[in-house]
Design an enzyme around this catalytic site. Structure first.
Site, PDB file in Angstrom:
ATOM      1  N   HIS A  33       0.815  -1.207   0.000  1.00 45.68           N
ATOM      2  CA  HIS A  33       0.000   0.000   0.000  1.00 45.68           C
ATOM      3  C   HIS A  33       0.856   1.268   0.000  1.00 45.68           C
ATOM      4  CE1 HIS A  33      -3.104   2.775   1.924  1.00 45.68           C
ATOM      5  NE2 HIS A  33      -3.766   2.263   0.913  1.00 45.68           N
ATOM      6  N   TYR A  73      -9.083  14.207  -3.840  1.00 45.05           N
ATOM      7  CA  TYR A  73      -8.554  13.764  -2.554  1.00 45.05           C
ATOM      8  C   TYR A  73      -7.460  14.727  -2.112  1.00 45.05           C
ATOM      9  CZ  TYR A  73     -10.623   9.033  -3.020  1.00 45.05           C
ATOM     10  OH  TYR A  73     -11.473   7.970  -3.129  1.00 45.05           O
TER      11      TYR A  73
END
EC number: 2.7.4.1
Length: 745
Positions: free
Chosen positions: A465, A498
């Site tokens: 990630h 975002y």
């Protein structure tokens, strides 16, 4: 006695501090007076509370009408994913008799009961808001019509559209022993018709599945709808309106719309021999997962409903009945209507001024000094340019890149392909386990491999990630490594909505650490002697716990002690307990947690010194920043500041490859702490306080003496670039933020 830890401050100075064990605080706190069962919020109910805050924005009168509709649509999409993943997981546990309790002590069955009660309330609220918005949209000239409210002028066009565009691709199917019940795919919608055959008065039930290739709504041409008017009709309503053309010789007694949600999680066996083949098979299985929820219209024919329940294997508890819209997420199509007067003012992100000063040469700008870029206020294009320039630079010899979510139109992927075709050594770590992006990532992996990129899929049981891009360049004094560390994905679409941080550096120590991390993922070579970066699942958890413990020690010694965190979720019990210990020791803990928060703030004997708020607004708060006072009043140049790819969740800390990056450059340190993080602390216009009973309440008030509420999104949209010349780029400079502004209760 343990050796001291050497801590490097933002000034580049080193100071020795007593070594602190990660296993326990330096002084064992008094036992919590609150029973363990009352110390935590339930994760799933906390997520539902987050979606309620999203839904509340659909009722926010400050927002333009179509933006409110967008929030309603997002709340629907969020809820669908929650059902397909989280609820599906709990259903599976309950069916297998797994009674493992959640952090708050509830069993899977108890959680499902509480969730379904909450879902009923949220679904009802969604429909109420939809009714209000639909009325307001009609007043603004946007009409979402059902089959009963189409104006006569549009009838001929719609009938022709149905005949030419819909009729050829839909297939009615009788439901009887001679016709097996058709498969309804995940998120699939269909119509059931109760018919009476006119010849013999026999009653039959027919199903029409609505092809997923069709849009949810059809827009009537403007010249037919009328000047300045937009008329939409759903495909389902269109089929209902002209169903008689499908069933000549039958009388239509009734019809009803339904929608199916299935278990969409993917489980991969650790011993899978071929990860790509395994994922391709798992994606196919996901489309046929167990039905988790069935949405039907309130007046659905009882006999037809019985058939659906039996054939789909659905328990009545999983049925949602509504007299409003089914599939709220589909309203996203209406949001695309070309009505700028009903949307937020267009915003164009700034390109980093520092790079402009270097004539667009990203590497020259990074060589001058470390650089932070704040998305979406500053363009993601600079990240793409970082890879593009590396792809064509004859002095670049290697590029290494992690890819978690890259989107369907990825300039980063294309740049990596170009680099490989130009003879660079290119390595891409493509994460196949990125939920709902697995299929897209498989496509990218295939395309990259064909271009000559070395594609790695990382660990079977850990997701990669971390967001890292490395470029190795041959220069006069040898090879230099340039790094990009991000808090968000290499995704050009989400980077526009975002809020994330992009940190560029040529620091040799960070470059060496990044190389070790990549070798860990590509070759299972566990990194030894990391100089600056902390990695999950190796030592990231321990690094944060050490810093919390140092704040506890400072508080016990009477020094300033404070913790400021900004992240998306806090669910890890160990982290929560350590923050409780910090509160008990007198450390001031300020948390900005957008989504799930299992920590209970403001509880006597547990968390009196902890405050939690959530920011919901035009942009999705996504960056992860962790800051510690380090014995100085917060905020200060002496504070320790980190950016990360990880939230404080067990999965991020123990089952994912994640990075925690110290921010040591003085200018970047101040930008991250005293602009980005402080602005989030000060925001009141988009903020919600979390109370000790689990409820959230809007702050929505300006502190005494301020003319208007502070909005962190507006602040960054209207003020100079973080990555500028180190000073103001516009006359008047950046308004200085003061901690006093945000101290609302």
């Amino acid at each position: 006695m343990s050796s001291p830890n050497i801590v490097e401050t933002a000034n580049g100075e080193q100071s020795a501090q007593p070594a602190v064990s990660a296993a326990s605080p330096p002084s064992v706190p008094q036992p919590f007076s609150v029973p363990e069962s009352d110390r935590y919020f339930n994760r799933e109910l906390s997520w539902l509370a987050f979606n309620e805050r999203v839904l509340a924005e659909a009722f926010n009168q400050r927002y333009p009408l179509l933006e409110r509709l967008r929030f309603l649509s997002i709340s629907g999409s969020n809820l669908d994913e929650f059902m397909m993943i989280r609820v599906a997981g709990l259903v599976g546990q309950a069916q297998r008799g797994i009674d493992k309790p959640a952090i708050d002590g509830r069993s899977p069955t108890q959680q499902l009961t509480a969730i379904r009660e909450k879902l009923a309330s949220i679904s009802s609220r969604q429909q109420d808001i939809w009714l209000d918005l639909n009325t307001a949209l009609a007043e603004a000239g946007i009409h979402i019509a059902d089959e009963k409210r189409v104006e006569p002028a549009a009838h001929a066009w719609l009938e022709a559209f149905f005949r030419d565009e819909i009729l050829p691709i839909i297939t009615p199917q009788a439901l009887d022993p001679a016709h097996p019940f058709p498969f309804v795919h995940n998120e699939g919608m269909g119509l059931l018709f109760t018919l009476t055959r006119e010849a013999d008065r026999e009653q039959i039930i027919e199903m029409i599945l609505i092809p997923s290739a069709l849009p949810r709504f059809v827009r009537v041409p403007g010249d037919i709808a009328g000047a300045g008017e937009a008329v939409y009709i759903s495909i389902a309503s269109l089929i209902q309106r002209y169903a008689r053309k499908l069933f000549p010789g039958f009388t239509i007694e009734g019809d009803g719309l339904f929608r199916v949600l299935r278990d969409s999680d993917i489980e991969i066996e650790e011993e899978a021999e071929d990860l790509v083949r395994t994922f391709r098979s798992a994606i196919q299985r996901r489309r046929r997962g167990q039905v988790i929820q069935l949405e039907i219209e309130e007046d659905f024919d009882p006999k037809a409903e019985e058939i659906l329940l039996e054939q789909l294997g659905v328990h009545e508890a999983a049925v949602i009945k509504t007299d409003g819209m089914i599939g709220i997420d589909g309203l996203a199509e209406i949001v695309e209507e070309d009505r700028p007067d009903l949307k937020f003012d267009a915003y164009s992100p700034r390109y980093p001024e520092r790079v402009r000063e270097h004539d667009g040469d990203v590497f020259s700008a990074i060589r001058e000094k470390d650089m932070i870029v704040h998305h979406p206020y500053e363009s993601f294009e600079v990240v793409v340019d970082f890879i593009r320039q590396a792809a064509v630079d004859p002095d670049v010899v290697a590029i290494k890149q992690t890819l978690y979510r890259a989107g369907s139109q990825s300039a980063v992927i294309n740049a990596l392909i170009e680099a490989a075709e130009n003879g660079k050594s290119v390595t891409a770590v493509v994460e196949l386990k990125a939920r709902f992006d697995e299929e897209q990532n498989l496509k990218w992996a295939t395309k990259l491999e064909r271009a000559g990129v070395q594609v790695i899929y990382g660990f079977t049981d850990w997701k990669t990630h971390a967001k890292i891009s490395m470029v190795v360049r041959r220069e006069d004094k040898g090879f230099r490594t340039y790094c990009h560390f991000g808090t968000g994905n290499y995704h050009p679409v989400t980077a526009k909505i975002y809020t994330d941080m992009s940190f560029f550096t040529a620091d040799p120590k960070l470059g060496r650490d990044a190389a070790k991390m990549m070798n860990f993922v590509t070759g299972y070579v566990e990194p030894a002697g990391l100089e600056r970066i902390a990695l999950a699942p190796l030592n990231l958890r321990e690094r944060i716990l050490e810093r919390i413990d140092a704040e506890i020690a400072n508080a016990q010694e009477g020094k300033p002690a404070a913790i400021w965190f900004k992240c998306n979720q806090i669910t890890d019990k160990g982290m929560i307990d350590r923050l409780y210990a910090a509160s008990d020791a007198g450390v001031s803990v300020e948390l900005v947690v957008r989504g799930i928060c299992c920590l209970k703030p403001g509880v006597p004997g547990l968390s009196e010194n902890i405050r939690v708020k959530s920011i919901i607004g035009r942009f999705l708060e996504h960056s992860r920043i962790y800051a510690f006072a380090n014995g100085k009043p917060m905020p200060s140049p002496g504070a320790l500041v980190y950016i990360a790819s990880a939230d404080l969740m067990e999965r991020n800390l123990d089952r994912r490859v994640e990075t925690l990056i110290p921010i040591l450059n003085r200018t970047v340190h101040d930008q991250v702490l005293q602009q980005v993080l402080l602005a989030n602390m000060l925001d009141v216009e988009q903020s919600w306080w979390l109370h000790s009973d689990g409820s959230y309440a809007r702050v929505d008030q300006a502190p005494e003496g301020d003319s208007k509420p502070f909005n962190c999104h507006r602040y960054f949209m209207t003020n100079p670039s973080l990555s500028g010349r180190g000073g103001a780029l516009e006359a008047g400079g950046v308004p200085k933020l003061s901690l006093r502004k945000g101290r609302a209760g």
